[in-house]
Scaffold this active site. Structure first.
Site, PDB file in Angstrom:
ATOM      1  N   LYS A 160      35.646  43.427  32.900  1.00 54.39           N
ATOM      2  CA  LYS A 160      36.422  42.868  31.771  1.00 54.39           C
ATOM      3  C   LYS A 160      35.548  42.836  30.513  1.00 54.39           C
ATOM      4  CE  LYS A 160      40.399  41.458  33.653  1.00 54.39           C
ATOM      5  NZ  LYS A 160      40.587  42.265  34.787  1.00 54.39           N
ATOM      6  N   LYS A 252      41.080  51.846  42.409  1.00 56.72           N
ATOM      7  CA  LYS A 252      41.908  51.357  43.517  1.00 56.72           C
ATOM      8  C   LYS A 252      43.352  51.151  43.070  1.00 56.72           C
ATOM      9  CE  LYS A 252      42.041  46.349  43.644  1.00 56.72           C
ATOM     10  NZ  LYS A 252      43.484  46.241  43.860  1.00 56.72           N
ATOM     11  N   LYS A 255      48.429  46.087  41.917  1.00 57.81           N
ATOM     12  CA  LYS A 255      49.745  45.598  41.492  1.00 57.81           C
ATOM     13  C   LYS A 255      49.832  45.479  39.987  1.00 57.81           C
ATOM     14  CE  LYS A 255      49.821  42.160  44.730  1.00 57.81           C
ATOM     15  NZ  LYS A 255      48.825  41.328  44.131  1.00 57.81           N
TER      16      LYS A 255
HETATM   17  P1  ATP Z   1      46.046  42.598  41.113  1.00 52.53           P
HETATM   18  O1  ATP Z   1      46.031  43.938  40.416  1.00 52.53           O
HETATM   19  O2  ATP Z   1      47.014  41.619  40.511  1.00 52.53           O
HETATM   20  O3  ATP Z   1      44.658  42.042  41.345  1.00 52.53           O
HETATM   21  P2  ATP Z   1      45.997  43.664  43.759  1.00 52.53           P
HETATM   22  O4  ATP Z   1      46.808  44.876  44.051  1.00 52.53           O
HETATM   23  O5  ATP Z   1      44.530  43.846  43.553  1.00 52.53           O
HETATM   24  O6  ATP Z   1      46.683  42.901  42.561  1.00 52.53           O
HETATM   25  P3  ATP Z   1      45.604  41.194  45.195  1.00 52.53           P
HETATM   26  O7  ATP Z   1      46.717  40.217  45.279  1.00 52.53           O
HETATM   27  O8  ATP Z   1      44.517  40.955  44.207  1.00 52.53           O
HETATM   28  O9  ATP Z   1      46.257  42.644  44.955  1.00 52.53           O
HETATM   29  O10 ATP Z   1      44.939  41.367  46.636  1.00 52.53           O
HETATM   30  C1  ATP Z   1      45.596  41.044  47.862  1.00 52.53           C
HETATM   31  C2  ATP Z   1      44.816  41.669  49.018  1.00 52.53           C
HETATM   32  O11 ATP Z   1      45.012  43.091  49.009  1.00 52.53           O
HETATM   33  C3  ATP Z   1      43.303  41.441  48.932  1.00 52.53           C
HETATM   34  O12 ATP Z   1      42.797  41.210  50.237  1.00 52.53           O
HETATM   35  C4  ATP Z   1      42.774  42.742  48.399  1.00 52.53           C
HETATM   36  O13 ATP Z   1      41.433  42.992  48.800  1.00 52.53           O
HETATM   37  C5  ATP Z   1      43.733  43.754  49.043  1.00 52.53           C
HETATM   38  N1  ATP Z   1      43.859  44.960  48.248  1.00 52.53           N
HETATM   39  C6  ATP Z   1      44.289  45.031  46.961  1.00 52.53           C
HETATM   40  N2  ATP Z   1      44.300  46.301  46.548  1.00 52.53           N
HETATM   41  C7  ATP Z   1      43.847  47.060  47.587  1.00 52.53           C
HETATM   42  C8  ATP Z   1      43.620  48.450  47.758  1.00 52.53           C
HETATM   43  N3  ATP Z   1      43.888  49.313  46.785  1.00 52.53           N
HETATM   44  N4  ATP Z   1      43.140  48.881  48.956  1.00 52.53           N
HETATM   45  C9  ATP Z   1      42.878  48.000  49.957  1.00 52.53           C
HETATM   46  N5  ATP Z   1      43.070  46.663  49.847  1.00 52.53           N
HETATM   47  C10 ATP Z   1      43.554  46.198  48.682  1.00 52.53           C
HETATM   48 MG    MG Z   2      43.336  42.175  42.984  1.00 51.28          MG
END
Ligand code: ATP
Ligand code: MG
Length: 395
Positions: A160, A252, A255
């Site tokens: 960030k 990665k 969301k």
């Molecule tokens: P945001 O972008 O809002 O951070 P996010 O997709 O990273 O959303 P989180 O809610 O932060 O999702 O994470 C929920 C779980 O999913 C965590 O255990 C995180 O490590 C796992 N996770 C998130 N993205 C991935 C990915 N691309 N591959 C594997 N695990 C993931």
């Molecule tokens: Mg996340």
């Protein structure tokens, strides 16, 4: 008992099965689960499993393969003495500005996803983080022993900071000053989430490993001052540690990424999955091969297919099987494999979301937060007592 007597009018009858969307097949735990990390069982202490997901959108393949599928597997394989707590961490979601109605909607969609992947609210405690105020109380207490140095080395914070430099190269000091305190300190809240329940194991994707290390340090720093109260958790990683973005396969899947085409959501139908995969960034090299360094887009699709593969084939083996396909044929093969693997989860999700007129989801969240609070209270009583903050009339 709340969950024992209510019956959803349209999702289906559950005289025999109380939760109509509860998986009857082993699909939800097949493939990846065989290759996922098992719990370390040398200790005779009862296991407490905790994890969280942010309600920042409909969960995607990375969430599913990296975390949620593992949550369901742990639930289904857990011994009766194991406690499982899964939280929809809405206080984390507000570290970036959120529209209130959208946040409400995402919370329900995330809860529906947890049920659709096979979590059983009678076995696992499923709750909204903000309904348990002890999370923020413990966060403050941990903030008083946690070190700023470790926080400022967190990769997500550093990225960030780097972004603020890029956005405002001329005035990076004021760009940094505008970054929010919550973004800097949320790993302390995450540590509180985990330590509040005495979690012994935390199943997460690889991006969270550093925060788990910080949580262990928070426990150490608190215990050094106040005595052995907080339990240091172990990280449990799935074999799908990091599913990559379809549009930027060196990053990665997330969301919160603005481009919806960068991720496959668990409720995407076959046609949408086909469109997203067709537009996924790959390359112009002839044939199919697994080479994450030079062919990150193709390799990501192969890795996703392998996590779902019923025969347990590796990404390399799948590349071999697809080696003479054109990119168009390969993408069609990937679409079919991924869409079929998600079908039962997608159907359950849609049934839950389309027929929630009896406030089913709200009931589950209320029951879950009541259970979570009872558990949180035990840790907080001990924490308050060693600090000298115990409440009048309470232990
Ligand atoms: P945001 O972008 O809002 O951070 P996010 O997709 O990273 O959303 P989180 O809610 O932060 O999702 O994470 C929920 C779980 O999913 C965590 O255990 C995180 O490590 C796992 N996770 C998130 N993205 C991935 C990915 N691309 N591959 C594997 N695990 C993931
Ligand atoms: Mg996340």
């Amino acid at each position: 008992m709340l969950f024992g007597v209510r019956r959803h009018p349209r999702i289906g009858c559950y005289q025999q099965r109380k939760w109509p969307w509860k998986s009857t097949s082993t699909h939800a735990t097949s493939g990846i689960s065989r290759r996922s990390q098992r719990l370390h069982t040398s200790s005779t202490k009862a296991h407490i499993i905790f994890s969280g997901i942010q309600p920042t959108g409909v969960p995607h393949l990375g969430n599913y393969l990296g975390a949620l599928q593992q949550w369901a597997r742990l639930q289904n394989e857990a011994s009766p003495s194991t406690q499982l707590l899964y939280s929809i961490v809405d206080l984390h979601a507000i570290t970036i500005n959120q529209d209130a109605d959208q946040l409400r909607r995402w919370k329900r969609e995330t809860l529906a996803t947890l049920l659709a992947v096979g979590l059983d609210p009678e076995r696992s405690t499923i709750f909204y983080q903000s309904a348990v105020p002890e999370h923020t109380e413990l966060m403050w207490i941990l903030s008083c022993t946690a070190s700023v140095g470790h926080l400022s080395r967190m990769t997500q914070w550093k990225s960030k900071l780097a972004l603020s430099d890029e956005v405002s190269a001329l005035d990076s000091t004021s760009a940094k000053a505008r970054l929010k305190l919550g973004l800097f300190s949320y790993p302390v809240l995450q540590a509180a989430d985990i330590l509040l329940y005495g979690a012994t194991h935390v199943p997460v994707g690889e991006d969270q490993a550093q925060h788990l290390e910080f949580a262990r340090q928070c426990a150490d720093q608190f215990n050094t001052v106040h005595g052995e109260i907080l339990v240091k958790p172990q990280t449990v990683l799935s074999s799908a540690k990091r599913v990559m973005s379809l549009k930027e396969p060196r990053l990665k899947m997330s969301k919160s990424h603005q481009d919806l085409r960068s991720r496959i959501q668990i409720n995407d139908g076959a046609e949408i999955i086909g469109d997203k995969i067709r537009l996924a960034l790959t390359d112009s090299i002839t044939g199919v091969s697994y080479d994450p360094e030079h062919r990150p887009g193709v390799s990501n699709l192969l890795a996703i297919m392998s996590y779902f593969d019923e025969e347990g084939r590796t990404a390399e083996e799948l590349a071999q099987a697809c080696k003479s396909l054109s990119m168009r044929q390969f993408k069609a093969t990937a679409t079919k494999a991924i869409s079929e693997s998600l079908a039962s989860t997608r159907d359950k999700y849609n049934r839950i979301m389309n027929h929630d007129e009896t406030h089913y989801l709200d009931d589950i969240a209320t029951e879950g937060s009541n259970k979570a609070r009872r558990q949180a209270d035990k840790t907080m009583a001990a924490v308050r007592q060693v600090i000298g903050l115990e409440r009048a009339g309470r232990a």
